[in-house]
Design a protein around this motif. Sequence first.
Motif, short mmCIF file in Angstrom:
data_model
loop_
_atom_site.label_atom_id
_atom_site.label_comp_id
_atom_site.label_asym_id
_atom_site.label_seq_id
_atom_site.Cartn_x
_atom_site.Cartn_y
_atom_site.Cartn_z
N PRO A 17 25.64 -87.87 -44.45
CA PRO A 17 25.05 -89.04 -45.10
C PRO A 17 26.09 -89.70 -46.01
CG PRO A 17 24.24 -87.02 -46.12
CD PRO A 17 25.15 -86.61 -45.00
N VAL A 18 26.17 -91.02 -45.94
CA VAL A 18 27.16 -91.78 -46.71
C VAL A 18 26.46 -92.91 -47.44
CG1 VAL A 18 29.19 -93.28 -46.53
CG2 VAL A 18 29.04 -91.23 -45.11
N ARG A 19 26.82 -93.08 -48.70
CA ARG A 19 26.34 -94.21 -49.50
C ARG A 19 27.50 -95.20 -49.59
NH1 ARG A 19 21.94 -97.01 -51.52
NH2 ARG A 19 22.47 -97.90 -53.52
N ALA A 20 27.34 -96.37 -49.01
CA ALA A 20 28.41 -97.36 -48.94
C ALA A 20 28.48 -98.21 -50.20
CB ALA A 20 28.18 -98.27 -47.74
N GLN A 21 29.71 -98.54 -50.57
CA GLN A 21 29.96 -99.48 -51.67
C GLN A 21 30.93 -100.54 -51.16
OE1 GLN A 21 31.36 -97.72 -55.34
NE2 GLN A 21 31.98 -99.68 -56.13
N PRO A 22 30.40 -101.55 -50.44
CA PRO A 22 31.28 -102.60 -49.91
C PRO A 22 31.75 -103.54 -51.01
CG PRO A 22 28.99 -103.09 -49.42
CD PRO A 22 29.00 -101.75 -50.10
N GLY A 23 32.85 -104.23 -50.73
CA GLY A 23 33.37 -105.20 -51.69
C GLY A 23 34.02 -104.58 -52.91
N ALA A 24 34.46 -103.33 -52.80
CA ALA A 24 35.09 -102.64 -53.93
C ALA A 24 36.54 -103.10 -54.10
CB ALA A 24 35.04 -101.13 -53.70
N ARG A 25 37.14 -102.75 -55.23
CA ARG A 25 38.54 -103.12 -55.48
C ARG A 25 39.49 -102.34 -54.58
NH1 ARG A 25 39.87 -105.30 -61.11
NH2 ARG A 25 37.84 -106.00 -61.84
N LYS A 26 39.15 -101.06 -54.31
CA LYS A 26 39.99 -100.28 -53.41
C LYS A 26 39.13 -99.35 -52.58
CE LYS A 26 41.36 -96.41 -56.34
NZ LYS A 26 42.47 -95.64 -56.85
N THR A 27 39.66 -98.97 -51.43
CA THR A 27 38.94 -98.12 -50.48
C THR A 27 39.19 -96.65 -50.80
OG1 THR A 27 39.05 -99.78 -48.74
CG2 THR A 27 38.77 -97.50 -48.03
N GLY A 28 38.13 -95.84 -50.71
CA GLY A 28 38.29 -94.41 -50.90
C GLY A 28 36.97 -93.73 -51.19
N VAL A 29 37.01 -92.39 -51.19
CA VAL A 29 35.84 -91.59 -51.51
C VAL A 29 35.67 -91.60 -53.03
CG1 VAL A 29 34.87 -89.26 -51.46
CG2 VAL A 29 36.10 -90.15 -49.47
N VAL A 30 34.48 -91.97 -53.47
CA VAL A 30 34.20 -92.10 -54.90
C VAL A 30 33.58 -90.83 -55.47
CG1 VAL A 30 32.95 -93.45 -56.62
CG2 VAL A 30 33.89 -94.58 -54.62
N GLY A 31 32.77 -90.13 -54.66
CA GLY A 31 32.11 -88.93 -55.13
C GLY A 31 30.83 -88.70 -54.36
N GLU A 32 29.84 -88.15 -55.07
CA GLU A 32 28.55 -87.84 -54.45
C GLU A 32 27.47 -88.61 -55.18
OE1 GLU A 32 24.73 -85.82 -54.36
OE2 GLU A 32 26.07 -85.54 -56.03
N GLN A 33 26.50 -89.13 -54.43
CA GLN A 33 25.39 -89.84 -55.03
C GLN A 33 24.14 -89.61 -54.20
OE1 GLN A 33 25.96 -94.06 -55.67
NE2 GLN A 33 23.81 -94.37 -56.21
N ALA A 34 23.12 -89.08 -54.82
CA ALA A 34 21.80 -88.87 -54.19
C ALA A 34 21.90 -88.14 -52.85
CB ALA A 34 21.08 -90.21 -54.03
N GLY A 35 22.66 -87.07 -52.82
CA GLY A 35 22.76 -86.26 -51.61
C GLY A 35 23.64 -86.84 -50.52
N ALA A 36 24.44 -87.85 -50.86
CA ALA A 36 25.33 -88.49 -49.87
C ALA A 36 26.73 -88.62 -50.44
CB ALA A 36 24.79 -89.87 -49.51
N LEU A 37 27.70 -88.73 -49.55
CA LEU A 37 29.08 -88.97 -49.95
C LEU A 37 29.22 -90.46 -50.22
CD1 LEU A 37 31.92 -87.65 -50.21
CD2 LEU A 37 32.32 -88.38 -47.85
#
Length: 99
Positions: free
Chosen positions: A14-34
Amino acid sequence: MIEIGEHAEGCVLPVRAQPGARKTGVVGEQAGALKVAVTAAPEQGKANKALAEALREALELKRSQVELLSGETSRDKRFLIRGVTRTELQARIASLITG
């Protein structure tokens, strides 16, 4: 904790997307998703392609090993990760999150 599921071809991440960010990368864990940030805008599948590429690079996988299963138009997505055991995937994610 990230809830990695089982699949006949590998694992479901499961992945939680954050589009439109300043840079691409893994941010951490949120609500049971990467949580993964990408610079691409959420239009015409650009962010989905960028997410798959970010996952591939972060988890050291081949393009053929990462496929979007669901969540094409949602921030909450599920990716199929092929050829990696659940234990191995958990270890790779843990090393990304803990640094």
